[in-house]
Design an enzyme around this catalytic site. Structure first.
Site, PDB file in Angstrom:
ATOM      1  CG  HIS A 183      -7.160   2.991   2.072  1.00  0.00           C
ATOM      2  ND1 HIS A 183      -6.151   3.265   2.959  1.00  0.00           N
ATOM      3  CD2 HIS A 183      -6.616   2.194   1.125  1.00  0.00           C
ATOM      4  CE1 HIS A 183      -5.036   2.661   2.559  1.00  0.00           C
ATOM      5  NE2 HIS A 183      -5.295   1.987   1.459  1.00  0.00           N
ATOM      6  CG  HIS A 230      -6.006  -2.424  -0.126  1.00  0.00           C
ATOM      7  ND1 HIS A 230      -4.849  -2.989   0.351  1.00  0.00           N
ATOM      8  CD2 HIS A 230      -5.747  -1.086  -0.238  1.00  0.00           C
ATOM      9  CE1 HIS A 230      -3.936  -2.032   0.538  1.00  0.00           C
ATOM     10  NE2 HIS A 230      -4.456  -0.876   0.175  1.00  0.00           N
ATOM     11  CD  GLU A 231      -7.525   1.105  -2.995  1.00  0.00           C
ATOM     12  OE1 GLU A 231      -7.580   2.169  -2.355  1.00  0.00           O
ATOM     13  OE2 GLU A 231      -6.449   0.595  -3.356  1.00  0.00           O
ATOM     14  CB  CYS A 287      -0.881  -0.014   1.242  1.00  0.00           C
ATOM     15  SG  CYS A 287      -1.971   1.404   1.360  1.00  0.00           S
TER      16      CYS A 287
HETATM   17 ZN   LIG Z   1      -3.899   1.113   0.304  1.00  0.00          ZN
END
Ligand SMILES: [Zn+2]
Length: 100
Positions: free
Chosen positions: A66, A62-63, A20
């Site tokens: 965030h 994953h996104e 990342c």
């Molecule tokens: Zn990331």
């Protein structure tokens, strides 16, 4: 994707290596749902529903994390599932390219 939501997901989780830009120099083995069904608003303002599997499902989760203030380090089960980018390049990418 605007205001994405995970509507449902598979029972099974799969571990895969992630990196990342927010966590430079570190790779981690992260468990993610293999399949996610998601809903979001597109740029035209339309509500969309889509199913993602495997690699794309991993990227979505994953996104999405965030947006919730979570990075992949929060999902790694053990420090043994972490390695430096250098080690990752040497061990994992080498294994993948040689098939060992
Ligand atoms: Zn990331």
């Amino acid at each position: 994707m605007i205001n994405p939501q995970i509507i449902s997901h598979s029972e099974d989780m799969v571990k895969g290596w992630e990196g990342c830009l927010s966590v430079p120099g570190i790779r981690g083995l992260v468990p993610r749902y293999r399949v996610v069904e998601v809903e979001y608003i597109n740029r035209e303002g339309q509500l969309k529903r889509q199913e993602f599997t495997d690699f794309v499902a991993r990227i979505f989760q994953h996104e999405y994390d965030h947006l919730e203030g979570i990075v992949f380090l929060d999902r790694v089960g053990s420090t043994q599932d972490l390695m430096t980018e250098d080690e990752y390049q040497k061990q994992i990418l080498n294994q993948l390219s040689t098939g060992v």
